[in-house]
Design a protein around this motif. Structure first.
Motif, PDB file in Angstrom:
ATOM      1  N   GLN A 181      38.724  60.611  95.178  1.00 46.02           N
ATOM      2  CA  GLN A 181      39.459  59.377  94.961  1.00 46.02           C
ATOM      3  C   GLN A 181      38.491  58.198  94.959  1.00 46.02           C
ATOM      4  O   GLN A 181      37.665  58.061  95.851  1.00 46.02           O
ATOM      5  CB  GLN A 181      40.515  59.199  96.046  1.00 46.02           C
ATOM      6  N   VAL A 182      38.608  57.389  93.939  1.00 45.44           N
ATOM      7  CA  VAL A 182      37.698  56.258  93.797  1.00 45.44           C
ATOM      8  C   VAL A 182      38.507  54.991  93.532  1.00 45.44           C
ATOM      9  O   VAL A 182      39.615  55.028  93.022  1.00 45.44           O
ATOM     10  CB  VAL A 182      36.693  56.471  92.652  1.00 45.44           C
ATOM     11  N   SER A 183      37.941  53.884  93.874  1.00 46.55           N
ATOM     12  CA  SER A 183      38.527  52.591  93.543  1.00 46.55           C
ATOM     13  C   SER A 183      37.423  51.547  93.617  1.00 46.55           C
ATOM     14  O   SER A 183      36.387  51.763  94.243  1.00 46.55           O
ATOM     15  CB  SER A 183      39.677  52.235  94.493  1.00 46.55           C
ATOM     16  N   GLY A 184      37.662  50.420  92.969  1.00 50.15           N
ATOM     17  CA  GLY A 184      36.643  49.380  92.945  1.00 50.15           C
ATOM     18  C   GLY A 184      35.778  49.464  91.705  1.00 50.15           C
ATOM     19  O   GLY A 184      36.091  50.157  90.740  1.00 50.15           O
ATOM     20  N   LYS A 185      34.667  48.792  91.731  1.00 48.86           N
ATOM     21  CA  LYS A 185      33.804  48.706  90.556  1.00 48.86           C
ATOM     22  C   LYS A 185      32.991  49.983  90.362  1.00 48.86           C
ATOM     23  O   LYS A 185      32.352  50.465  91.297  1.00 48.86           O
ATOM     24  CB  LYS A 185      32.868  47.509  90.679  1.00 48.86           C
ATOM     25  N   LYS A 186      33.034  50.499  89.142  1.00 54.96           N
ATOM     26  CA  LYS A 186      32.260  51.683  88.777  1.00 54.96           C
ATOM     27  C   LYS A 186      31.670  51.459  87.381  1.00 54.96           C
ATOM     28  O   LYS A 186      32.320  50.877  86.512  1.00 54.96           O
ATOM     29  CB  LYS A 186      33.142  52.932  88.752  1.00 54.96           C
ATOM     30  N   LYS A 187      30.437  51.939  87.187  1.00 56.55           N
ATOM     31  CA  LYS A 187      29.765  51.730  85.898  1.00 56.55           C
ATOM     32  C   LYS A 187      29.641  53.046  85.152  1.00 56.55           C
ATOM     33  O   LYS A 187      29.199  54.052  85.714  1.00 56.55           O
ATOM     34  CB  LYS A 187      28.381  51.111  86.113  1.00 56.55           C
TER      35      LYS A 187
END
Length: 209
Positions: free
Chosen positions: A57-63
């Motif tokens: 699970q991820v959230s926030g800024k990702k490049k």
């Protein structure tokens, strides 16, 4: 005569004492060997806990491929399959929308028009329905938003399938040397739950220098 008899008796008694002493010592040694306590092995401490798996699970800024997105809370980035590696930059599930909703991000050559045409070829639209295409502004760049609904044929490969009642929202972002694409697919009712959030996700894109 009595003296001889006493000597013989003494010798016999001496020999008997020697024999009994020998067997007595041997018996004691044997019994003592069996009576010795066996050394106990130290308890083996086994670690039965499962190895910790990295959270998906991820959230926030990702490049991804030089583009920074703000990933909404609850989205899950899933590992790429062997067939996807080298072709797909990232793959997501969106559980709150439905278990069949999938999102892929990729950088592909060949030109935007050709790839949009390939997407259209993956759908058999119901009679009277046409694809919806619009241009949206993302970080001062014109981006194409394509909405397709009908029977979806995912294409050639191990994960290919044909399903009716499907929907796909494809986004094409012009980039150099390869354009960037977002492809959201799933049943129409499930995709409807995440459409606004997906549009917000696309508009959050910022092109890194």
């Amino acid at each position: 005569m009595n003296q001889i008899f006493r000597q013989v008796r003494f010798v016999a008694f001496f020999l008997l004492s020697m024999i009994l002493g020998f067997y007595g010592c041997h018996t004691d040694d044997t019994e003592s060997n069996f009576d010795l306590p066996l050394p106990e092995a130290e308890p083996l401490h086994l670690n039965h806990s499962k190895p910790s798996m990295p959270k998906t699970q991820v959230s926030g800024k990702k490049k991804y491929d030089g583009i920074v997105f703000h990933v909404p809370e609850g989205w899950e980035e899933v590992p790429l399959s062997p067939a996807q590696q080298g072709l797909i930059s990232a793959s997501f599930r969106i559980p709150k929308a439905g278990d069949q909703v999938k999102l892929t991000l990729s950088s592909v050559g060949g030109g935007i028009d050709a790839n949009l045409q390939r997407w259209r070829g993956q759908f058999q639209l119901p009679p009277g329905e046409t694809p919806t295409q619009e241009t949206i502004r993302v970080d001062n760049t014109d981006v194409i938003w394509l909405d397709l609904r009908g029977t979806f044929e995912s294409g050639i490969g191990l994960e290919s399938a044909t399903k009716s009642g499907m929907r796909m929202i494809g986004v094409a972002i012009p980039r150099s040397p390869r354009d960037f694409y977002l492809k959201l697919t799933g049943p129409r009712d499930q995709l409807m739950k995440v459409e606004k959030e997906f549009r917000k996700f696309v508009k959050s894109a910022r092109f890194a220098l």
